[in-house]
Each structure stands twice: as C-alpha cells, then as structure tokens.
Write an enzyme that holds these catalytic residues in place. Structure first.
Site, PDB file in Angstrom:
ATOM      1  N   LYS A 105     -78.723   9.233 -44.367  1.00 20.19           N
ATOM      2  CA  LYS A 105     -77.702  10.293 -44.391  1.00 20.19           C
ATOM      3  C   LYS A 105     -78.283  11.612 -44.884  1.00 20.19           C
ATOM      4  O   LYS A 105     -77.877  12.689 -44.441  1.00 20.19           O
ATOM      5  CB  LYS A 105     -76.507   9.886 -45.263  1.00 20.19           C
ATOM      6  CG  LYS A 105     -75.368   9.286 -44.470  1.00 20.19           C
ATOM      7  CD  LYS A 105     -75.524   7.842 -44.057  1.00 20.19           C
ATOM      8  CE  LYS A 105     -76.069   7.536 -42.743  1.00 20.19           C
ATOM      9  NZ  LYS A 105     -76.228   6.085 -42.478  1.00 20.19           N
TER      10      LYS A 105
ATOM     11  N   GLY B 144     -86.288 -14.006 -57.752  1.00 16.75           N
ATOM     12  CA  GLY B 144     -85.427 -15.118 -58.167  1.00 16.75           C
ATOM     13  C   GLY B 144     -85.464 -16.241 -57.159  1.00 16.75           C
ATOM     14  O   GLY B 144     -85.528 -16.007 -55.942  1.00 16.75           O
TER      15      GLY B 144
ATOM     16  N   GLY C  29     -78.099   0.707 -31.073  1.00 15.60           N
ATOM     17  CA  GLY C  29     -77.101   0.305 -32.075  1.00 15.60           C
ATOM     18  C   GLY C  29     -76.913   1.445 -33.060  1.00 15.60           C
ATOM     19  O   GLY C  29     -77.384   2.569 -32.842  1.00 15.60           O
ATOM     20  N   VAL C  30     -76.222   1.145 -34.159  1.00 14.42           N
ATOM     21  CA  VAL C  30     -75.894   2.183 -35.145  1.00 14.42           C
ATOM     22  C   VAL C  30     -77.162   2.858 -35.667  1.00 14.42           C
ATOM     23  O   VAL C  30     -77.291   4.090 -35.664  1.00 14.42           O
ATOM     24  CB  VAL C  30     -75.095   1.556 -36.317  1.00 14.42           C
ATOM     25  CG1 VAL C  30     -74.808   2.606 -37.374  1.00 14.42           C
ATOM     26  CG2 VAL C  30     -73.808   0.930 -35.802  1.00 14.42           C
ATOM     27  N   ILE C  31     -78.135   2.051 -36.096  1.00 14.35           N
ATOM     28  CA  ILE C  31     -79.323   2.617 -36.745  1.00 14.35           C
ATOM     29  C   ILE C  31     -80.176   3.384 -35.733  1.00 14.35           C
ATOM     30  O   ILE C  31     -80.657   4.483 -36.000  1.00 14.35           O
ATOM     31  CB  ILE C  31     -80.131   1.495 -37.455  1.00 14.35           C
ATOM     32  CG1 ILE C  31     -79.280   0.899 -38.584  1.00 14.35           C
ATOM     33  CG2 ILE C  31     -81.439   2.019 -38.008  1.00 14.35           C
ATOM     34  CD1 ILE C  31     -79.910  -0.307 -39.289  1.00 14.35           C
TER      35      ILE C  31
ATOM     36  N   VAL D 102     -83.823  -3.076 -33.408  1.00 10.01           N
ATOM     37  CA  VAL D 102     -83.146  -4.118 -32.625  1.00 10.01           C
ATOM     38  C   VAL D 102     -82.302  -5.046 -33.503  1.00 10.01           C
ATOM     39  O   VAL D 102     -81.967  -6.149 -33.098  1.00 10.01           O
ATOM     40  CB  VAL D 102     -84.155  -4.936 -31.788  1.00 10.01           C
ATOM     41  CG1 VAL D 102     -84.800  -4.049 -30.731  1.00 10.01           C
ATOM     42  CG2 VAL D 102     -85.227  -5.555 -32.683  1.00 10.01           C
TER      43      VAL D 102
ATOM     44  N   ALA E 127     -72.890  -1.874 -46.225  1.00 11.21           N
ATOM     45  CA  ALA E 127     -72.964  -1.814 -47.681  1.00 11.21           C
ATOM     46  C   ALA E 127     -71.600  -2.052 -48.331  1.00 11.21           C
ATOM     47  O   ALA E 127     -71.493  -2.791 -49.320  1.00 11.21           O
ATOM     48  CB  ALA E 127     -73.508  -0.450 -48.095  1.00 11.21           C
TER      49      ALA E 127
ATOM     50  N   HIS F  96     -51.943  20.835 -43.246  1.00  6.50           N
ATOM     51  CA  HIS F  96     -52.365  21.647 -42.109  1.00  6.50           C
ATOM     52  C   HIS F  96     -53.166  22.838 -42.612  1.00  6.50           C
ATOM     53  O   HIS F  96     -52.776  23.444 -43.607  1.00  6.50           O
ATOM     54  CB  HIS F  96     -51.140  22.136 -41.340  1.00  6.50           C
ATOM     55  CG  HIS F  96     -51.486  23.079 -40.231  1.00  6.50           C
ATOM     56  ND1 HIS F  96     -52.049  22.640 -39.042  1.00  6.50           N
ATOM     57  CD2 HIS F  96     -51.398  24.439 -40.126  1.00  6.50           C
ATOM     58  CE1 HIS F  96     -52.267  23.700 -38.260  1.00  6.50           C
ATOM     59  NE2 HIS F  96     -51.878  24.796 -38.901  1.00  6.50           N
TER      60      HIS F  96
HETATM   61  P1  FAD Z   1     -79.692  -5.312 -49.677  1.00  8.37           P
HETATM   62  O1  FAD Z   1     -79.247  -3.923 -49.819  1.00  8.37           O
HETATM   63  O2  FAD Z   1     -80.686  -5.622 -48.622  1.00  8.37           O
HETATM   64  O3  FAD Z   1     -80.250  -5.741 -51.104  1.00  8.37           O
HETATM   65  C1  FAD Z   1     -80.821  -6.970 -51.335  1.00  8.37           C
HETATM   66  C2  FAD Z   1     -81.682  -6.883 -52.564  1.00  8.37           C
HETATM   67  O4  FAD Z   1     -82.073  -8.188 -52.948  1.00  8.37           O
HETATM   68  C3  FAD Z   1     -82.968  -6.093 -52.349  1.00  8.37           C
HETATM   69  O5  FAD Z   1     -83.085  -5.122 -53.353  1.00  8.37           O
HETATM   70  C4  FAD Z   1     -84.066  -7.157 -52.433  1.00  8.37           C
HETATM   71  O6  FAD Z   1     -85.281  -6.668 -52.994  1.00  8.37           O
HETATM   72  C5  FAD Z   1     -83.426  -8.161 -53.355  1.00  8.37           C
HETATM   73  N1  FAD Z   1     -83.959  -9.519 -53.230  1.00  8.37           N
HETATM   74  C6  FAD Z   1     -84.088 -10.273 -52.101  1.00  8.37           C
HETATM   75  N2  FAD Z   1     -84.550 -11.500 -52.391  1.00  8.37           N
HETATM   76  C7  FAD Z   1     -84.728 -11.519 -53.734  1.00  8.37           C
HETATM   77  C8  FAD Z   1     -85.196 -12.498 -54.632  1.00  8.37           C
HETATM   78  N3  FAD Z   1     -85.559 -13.712 -54.218  1.00  8.37           N
HETATM   79  N4  FAD Z   1     -85.259 -12.184 -55.948  1.00  8.37           N
HETATM   80  C9  FAD Z   1     -84.896 -10.949 -56.392  1.00  8.37           C
HETATM   81  N5  FAD Z   1     -84.440  -9.994 -55.583  1.00  8.37           N
HETATM   82  C10 FAD Z   1     -84.360 -10.267 -54.272  1.00  8.37           C
HETATM   83  N6  FAD Z   1     -74.583   0.323 -44.261  1.00  8.37           N
HETATM   84  C11 FAD Z   1     -73.483   1.075 -44.442  1.00  8.37           C
HETATM   85  O7  FAD Z   1     -72.454   0.545 -44.860  1.00  8.37           O
HETATM   86  N7  FAD Z   1     -73.479   2.415 -44.165  1.00  8.37           N
HETATM   87  C12 FAD Z   1     -74.583   3.049 -43.684  1.00  8.37           C
HETATM   88  O8  FAD Z   1     -74.554   4.260 -43.453  1.00  8.37           O
HETATM   89  C13 FAD Z   1     -75.763   2.288 -43.491  1.00  8.37           C
HETATM   90  N8  FAD Z   1     -76.882   2.870 -43.024  1.00  8.37           N
HETATM   91  C14 FAD Z   1     -78.026   2.131 -42.893  1.00  8.37           C
HETATM   92  C15 FAD Z   1     -79.166   2.761 -42.412  1.00  8.37           C
HETATM   93  C16 FAD Z   1     -80.337   2.043 -42.274  1.00  8.37           C
HETATM   94  C17 FAD Z   1     -81.588   2.746 -41.781  1.00  8.37           C
HETATM   95  C18 FAD Z   1     -80.375   0.666 -42.640  1.00  8.37           C
HETATM   96  C19 FAD Z   1     -81.643  -0.118 -42.530  1.00  8.37           C
HETATM   97  C20 FAD Z   1     -79.236   0.021 -43.099  1.00  8.37           C
HETATM   98  C21 FAD Z   1     -78.039   0.749 -43.224  1.00  8.37           C
HETATM   99  N9  FAD Z   1     -76.856   0.156 -43.665  1.00  8.37           N
HETATM  100  C22 FAD Z   1     -75.726   0.906 -43.806  1.00  8.37           C
HETATM  101  C23 FAD Z   1     -76.788  -1.291 -43.997  1.00  8.37           C
HETATM  102  C24 FAD Z   1     -76.829  -1.494 -45.507  1.00  8.37           C
HETATM  103  O9  FAD Z   1     -78.011  -0.940 -46.020  1.00  8.37           O
HETATM  104  C25 FAD Z   1     -76.750  -2.981 -45.820  1.00  8.37           C
HETATM  105  O10 FAD Z   1     -75.622  -3.537 -45.193  1.00  8.37           O
HETATM  106  C26 FAD Z   1     -76.650  -3.223 -47.311  1.00  8.37           C
HETATM  107  O11 FAD Z   1     -77.760  -2.691 -47.994  1.00  8.37           O
HETATM  108  C27 FAD Z   1     -76.523  -4.721 -47.623  1.00  8.37           C
HETATM  109  O12 FAD Z   1     -76.429  -4.912 -48.991  1.00  8.37           O
HETATM  110  P2  FAD Z   1     -76.911  -6.243 -49.695  1.00  8.37           P
HETATM  111  O13 FAD Z   1     -76.645  -6.041 -51.155  1.00  8.37           O
HETATM  112  O14 FAD Z   1     -76.334  -7.415 -49.023  1.00  8.37           O
HETATM  113  O15 FAD Z   1     -78.489  -6.326 -49.433  1.00  8.37           O
HETATM  114  P1  AMP Z   2     -77.799  -3.436 -33.745  1.00  8.64           P
HETATM  115  O1  AMP Z   2     -77.806  -4.926 -33.774  1.00  8.64           O
HETATM  116  O2  AMP Z   2     -76.453  -2.780 -33.754  1.00  8.64           O
HETATM  117  O3  AMP Z   2     -78.724  -2.839 -34.767  1.00  8.64           O
HETATM  118  O4  AMP Z   2     -78.421  -3.018 -32.325  1.00  8.64           O
HETATM  119  C1  AMP Z   2     -79.655  -3.477 -31.864  1.00  8.64           C
HETATM  120  C2  AMP Z   2     -79.694  -3.228 -30.360  1.00  8.64           C
HETATM  121  O5  AMP Z   2     -81.014  -3.507 -29.877  1.00  8.64           O
HETATM  122  C3  AMP Z   2     -78.751  -4.132 -29.574  1.00  8.64           C
HETATM  123  O6  AMP Z   2     -77.852  -3.305 -28.857  1.00  8.64           O
HETATM  124  C4  AMP Z   2     -79.683  -4.924 -28.646  1.00  8.64           C
HETATM  125  O7  AMP Z   2     -79.116  -5.117 -27.366  1.00  8.64           O
HETATM  126  C5  AMP Z   2     -80.917  -4.022 -28.556  1.00  8.64           C
HETATM  127  N1  AMP Z   2     -82.134  -4.765 -28.184  1.00  8.64           N
HETATM  128  C6  AMP Z   2     -82.607  -5.936 -28.708  1.00  8.64           C
HETATM  129  N2  AMP Z   2     -83.781  -6.315 -28.119  1.00  8.64           N
HETATM  130  C7  AMP Z   2     -84.082  -5.358 -27.183  1.00  8.64           C
HETATM  131  C8  AMP Z   2     -85.159  -5.143 -26.246  1.00  8.64           C
HETATM  132  N3  AMP Z   2     -86.191  -6.015 -26.110  1.00  8.64           N
HETATM  133  N4  AMP Z   2     -85.120  -4.032 -25.455  1.00  8.64           N
HETATM  134  C9  AMP Z   2     -84.121  -3.138 -25.563  1.00  8.64           C
HETATM  135  N5  AMP Z   2     -83.068  -3.275 -26.426  1.00  8.64           N
HETATM  136  C10 AMP Z   2     -83.039  -4.359 -27.239  1.00  8.64           C
END
Ligand code: FAD
Ligand code: AMP
Length: 478
Positions: free
Chosen positions: A58, A122, A189-191, A276, A326, A450
């Site tokens: 963001k 962990g 997809g979103v990302i 993907v 998140a 408004h």
């Molecule tokens: P995570 O955030 O992945 O956290 C897991 C944590 O557990 C990590 O810190 C990891 O190090 C730790 N961990 C794992 N295994 C162990 C272990 N064995 N011992 C100790 N620690 C461990 N979501 C949104 O809602 N809005 C957004 O705008 C958004 N944008 C995104 C953009 C990108 C580029 C990406 C990659 C993701 C985005 N997401 C967004 C998704 C969002 O980041 C995840 O859904 C969210 O972080 C999931 O939270 P979580 O707590 O389940 O896991």
């Molecule tokens: P998301 O799961 O929302 O992050 O989106 C991932 C996207 O990647 C999905 O729309 C998939 O259809 C696409 N995707 C996965 N594998 C391939 C591939 N080999 N070539 C092109 N698109 C792909």
C-alpha cells in the site's frame, strides 16, 4: 521444562499477534512465538502483512498513484507541478520506514498487554507442548491451549523458477531498485494487479499473463468488466487465457513461454513477477506425534470455530481454509482468544470484505449477482455510476460504479460490489449492512452526508427499487 502458559500462539502475523493481545487482555497468561528475523538478525513481528504484504504494497501503491496524479491530473485543477520525477530509492526508503514503525510497535503492544514474546521457531509437540528453537538451543513450554498462526508463503511454479533479480515473487517486487522497462506479471489475482499497477504507474510496460479466461471471477461481472476496462486504459496489458508453460534466462532478460487459444507464444521481459497465489506454511511446525491433521490441500484442518483435530489446539489465518486476508486472520484470532477465555464467540464468514487497492479500488462483500442466481435466489440489484456523483466529479474520480445485490423476496442485502475511488472504505457499509441483516430499504432510508463518494451506495440501494435520485434513466415511481 520452562514456563507454563494458558495460551501459546505460534506466529506473530495479524492472526497471531492479535490473538495473543486479546487473550492477554482477557486475563490469560499468554506467549507468542515468532521466528522471522530481519537483515540484522533481530526478531521481527507482524508476519507477511506488515513486512512483505498489505502495508509495504500500500505504501508503494499510494506513492505511485500520487506520481500519476501529479503528472496527469493536477494541470486540469490549475496546479502547475513542472517536471515530475520519481526517486524509486526514496519511495522504497519511505516504505521501509513505515514497515519498521509498525513491526517495532508490536513489541510495545506485547509489553503493554503482558504478552511474553518468545523468539525462535515453534513446534507443536504432543500433549500441548511447544518446543521453541533458536540458534541450536531448544526450550519446551507447556500450554493449556495453543493457537497456530503460521501463515502462508508464495506459490512457485516449475515453468518460472525464482532467479535472483530477474524472476521474483511478490516480496522481490516490493524491493526493485529501479523501474524495469518491460515487466511481466504471472497471475491477474489481487496481488498481481496491485504490483503490476505500481510499476505500470512508474513507467514499466506491464503485461499480465493469466491462465483463466475470466477476469476476477469472484467479483460481480458488471464490476469486473468495468475494472478490466479501466486497468487496460491505464496501460496494463492483461492477457486472459494465457497459461505460462516455461521460461528461459537470456543474459539479463527473461523469455516467457505461454500458450493461449492461438497456440504457443513467447514474450521477453526485463523482470518477471510470479503472483500465482499463496500456500499454507507448516514447515517444521508439527511434530509427528502432534496429532494436528492437514486437509488435502495442506491447510490445517479446522471447524467453524478454528478448532483443529486436537482439543485445545486452534489454527487461524492463512494456514487454514477461507480467504487469505489479514482482517480475516485477526477476526479469527479474536474469536479463538474469546473461546479460550471461556466466552461464546462466532465468526460470520459471509461478511468478510475483500479489496484490490488499484486505482480505482475494487471492493466487495457477499455474493455477486451471478453467484446469487446460480444459488437459485431471485435477486434484485441496484447500481449507481460514479460519473453521476458530484463528489466524484470534484475529486476527478468519476470512473466506476457501486452495485447492491438483494434477495428479491426479502429485500435483504446479499452483497455489495464496488469499483471506484475509496471503494475499500465504502465497502464497510456493505459489511455492516450484512452483519445487521439490513435490507436495501434500510440503506435507502439512511441519511448520507453530502457530497461524499458513499452517496453512490445510497443511490445504488435506492436503485434496487428503481428510485435512484440522480440517474436520468430511473424507472417511474409506482
Ligand atoms: P502471516 O502474516 O503470514 O504471519 C505468520 C507468521 O508466523 C510469520 O511472521 C512467520 O514468521 C511466523 N511463523 C511461521 N511458522 C512459525 C513457527 N514454526 N514458529 C514461529 N513463527 C512462525 N491481506 C489483506 O487483508 N489486505 C491486503 O491489502 C493484503 N495485501 C497483501 C499484499 C501482498 C504482497 C501479500 C503477499 C499479501 C497481502 N495480504 C493482504 C495477505 C495478508 O498478508 C495475509 O492474509 C496475512 O498476513 C495472514 O496473516 P497470518 O497471521 O495468518 O499469517
Ligand atoms: P490469486 O490466487 O488470487 O493470487 O491469483 C493467482 C492467479 O494466477 C490465478 O488467477 C491463476 O489462474 C493464475 N495462474 C496460476 N498459474 C498460472 C500460470 N502457469 N500461468 C498464468 N496464470 C497462472
């Protein structure tokens, strides 16, 4: 044996750190284990979201959008900005500072709420014990309850193995030091759309290769069609039905092979981002005797209350079924902490909003019109274009529309899908409407300030019965 806790949370992402803080606030003796370390070897909290996900993306989206506005939109408003340039390194430094502020703040929140922060990896053992390893040392802690919040990692595909500086995942795409000339993105997809937008705005020629024939199939078709049109106008070349089958590194270029309805093709990029999807992360997490079962896709198997197959062991967030978001992880964290503290708690999985932070933003909650019809529900929908909104005109943001989907029989709101400036903020109205079981009439009878962008939601709700005020082609009142 070291300390005993009421609750040990594994992972300090938005699922885990929120669960730990809530549990401590409810009086439980709580610890949270985190293994993520920064470049200096220090433990960092915040997980994917704060370090390499929601927040840094963001920060780049906001900066790149302002860059586009300054180049193209200011003049019309009478603002002479001169030659606008982008210092990518400075933009990245700002992003890193925001990330550092937020991740550092979690240690303070843990301290303030009495959560014990345990550093290391962990592992869930049998009999609700957690082994924490760091630098070769292992300590075993006992807990009455365990919450697994270990998150997810990017999926990589065999045709495009990650290659330092050339083929990267989403984390690598948040670290580019300069704007690539030709950028490929696999996955619409979103990302993929967010990261593709950042670099497109900064001057890259962006091509998005998407295997599916449909664009954003989870979004209402009217909204996804409009979004596709708007992103194309901005210069994103989104190729649908294009499945990536291979790649070859030639010097400092990447040649990507893909197949579409016309046959096999090739395209050359300076950098390629693989977006993907993400997969649940459970590496090294479960001892053979832990008893925690995974489902066929590798997610930790849980019920509606995030209970795993072992009593007293819960799992939340990206490592379990449901949208990888998140706020979904955090809400599950709160629910589980409440349950462990002896309270009744539920999660409404039907009212989880999703947002794509492109410009304009795309946001939705609940069913789209096509899903509702496929489920055999007779629907009534109302739409309102931002082109007819006074505030949108003042904001220079007349693109997009708001759509409300209702049950024709009961008028109950089944979903809201929006593409428009601040759609991510506006969608909260749809979420609240659905949480409260509101009808479109409830929204229609609500007084909106408004001029606001949110008035489009009001008008879309009025349009469900054909009574939008600011639309020339509305139906006659009965
Ligand atoms: P995570 O955030 O992945 O956290 C897991 C944590 O557990 C990590 O810190 C990891 O190090 C730790 N961990 C794992 N295994 C162990 C272990 N064995 N011992 C100790 N620690 C461990 N979501 C949104 O809602 N809005 C957004 O705008 C958004 N944008 C995104 C953009 C990108 C580029 C990406 C990659 C993701 C985005 N997401 C967004 C998704 C969002 O980041 C995840 O859904 C969210 O972080 C999931 O939270 P979580 O707590 O389940 O896991
Ligand atoms: P998301 O799961 O929302 O992050 O989106 C991932 C996207 O990647 C999905 O729309 C998939 O259809 C696409 N995707 C996965 N594998 C391939 C591939 N080999 N070539 C092109 N698109 C792909």
């Amino acid at each position: 044996m070291a300390d005993k806790f009421d609750l040990i949370v594994i992972g300090a992402g938005p699922g885990g750190y929120v669960a730990a803080i809530r549990a401590a606030q409810l009086g439980l003796k709580t610890a949270c284990v985190e293994k993520w370390i920064d470049k200096e070897g220090k433990t960092v909290h915040g997980g994917t979201c704060l370090n390499v996900g929601c927040i840094p993306s963001k920060a780049l989206l906001e900066a790149s959008h302002k860059f586009v506005e300054a180049q193209h939109d200011f003049d019309d408003m009478g603002i002479q900005a001169g030659d606008v340039t982008m210092d990518v390194k400075k933009m990245m430094a700002r992003k890193d500072k925001i990330v550092k502020n937020l991740t550092g703040g979690i240690a303070g929140l843990f301290k303030a709420n009495g959560v014990t922060a345990l550093e290391g990896a962990g592992k869930v053992l049998s009999s609700k014990q957690v082994e924490v390893s760091k630098d070769g040392e292992k300590t075993v802690y006992e807990a009455d309850n365990i919450v697994i919040a270990s998150g997810s990692v990017p999926v990589d595909i065999p045709p495009t193995p990650l290659t330092e500086g050339l083929i990267v995942d989403s984390t690598g795409a948040l670290e580019f030091e300069e704007t690539p000339k030709r950028l490929g993105v696999i996955g619409a997809g979103v990302i993929g759309l967010e990261l593709g937008s950042v670099w497109n705005r900064l001057g890259s020629e962006v091509t998005v290769l998407e295997a599916m024939d449909s664009f954003l199939p989870m979004v209402d078709q009217a909204v996804s069609k409009e979004t596709q049109k708007l992103l194309k106008k901005q210069g994103l070349d989104i190729k649908l039905g294009a499945r990536v089958t291979g790649s070859e590194i030639k010097g400092d270029e990447v040649v990507v092979k893909y197949a579409d309805s016309e046959g096999d093709k090739e395209i050359t990029f300076d950098k390629l981002i693989v977006c993907v999807g993400r997969r649940p992360y459970t590496q090294g997490l479960l001892d053979d005797d832990a008893g925690v079962k995974l489902d066929e896709r590798g997610f930790i198997f849980v019920d509606d209350h995030c209970r795993t197959s072992v009593p007293g062991v819960f799992a939340i967030g990206d490592v379990v079924r449901g949208p990888m978001l998140a706020h979904k992880a955090s809400e599950e964290g709160i629910m589980v902490a409440d349950i462990v503290a002896g309270h009744k708690a539920e999660m409404n999985y039907d009212a989880i909003p999703s947002v794509i932070y492109t410009f304009p933003e795309v946001a939705w909650v609940g069913m789209n019109e096509q899903e509702a019809k496929a489920a055999g529900i007779e629907v009534k929908c109302g739409t309102f274009p931002f082109a007819a909104s006074g505030r949108a005109m003042a904001n220079n943001a007349t693109e997009g529309m708001a759509k409300v989907i209702t049950d024709a029989e009961t008028d109950r709101v089944l979903g809201m899908h929006i593409v428009g400036q601040h759609a991510g903020e506006m969608i909260a109205q749809g979420v609240i409407a659905m949480e409260f079981g509101s009808s479109a009439e409830d929204l229609a009878l609500t007084c909106y300030a408004h001029p606001t962008m949110s008035e489009a939601v009001h008008e879309a709700a009025l349009a469900v019965d054909g009574h939008a005020i600011h639309m020339a082609n509305r139906k006659k009142r009965k």
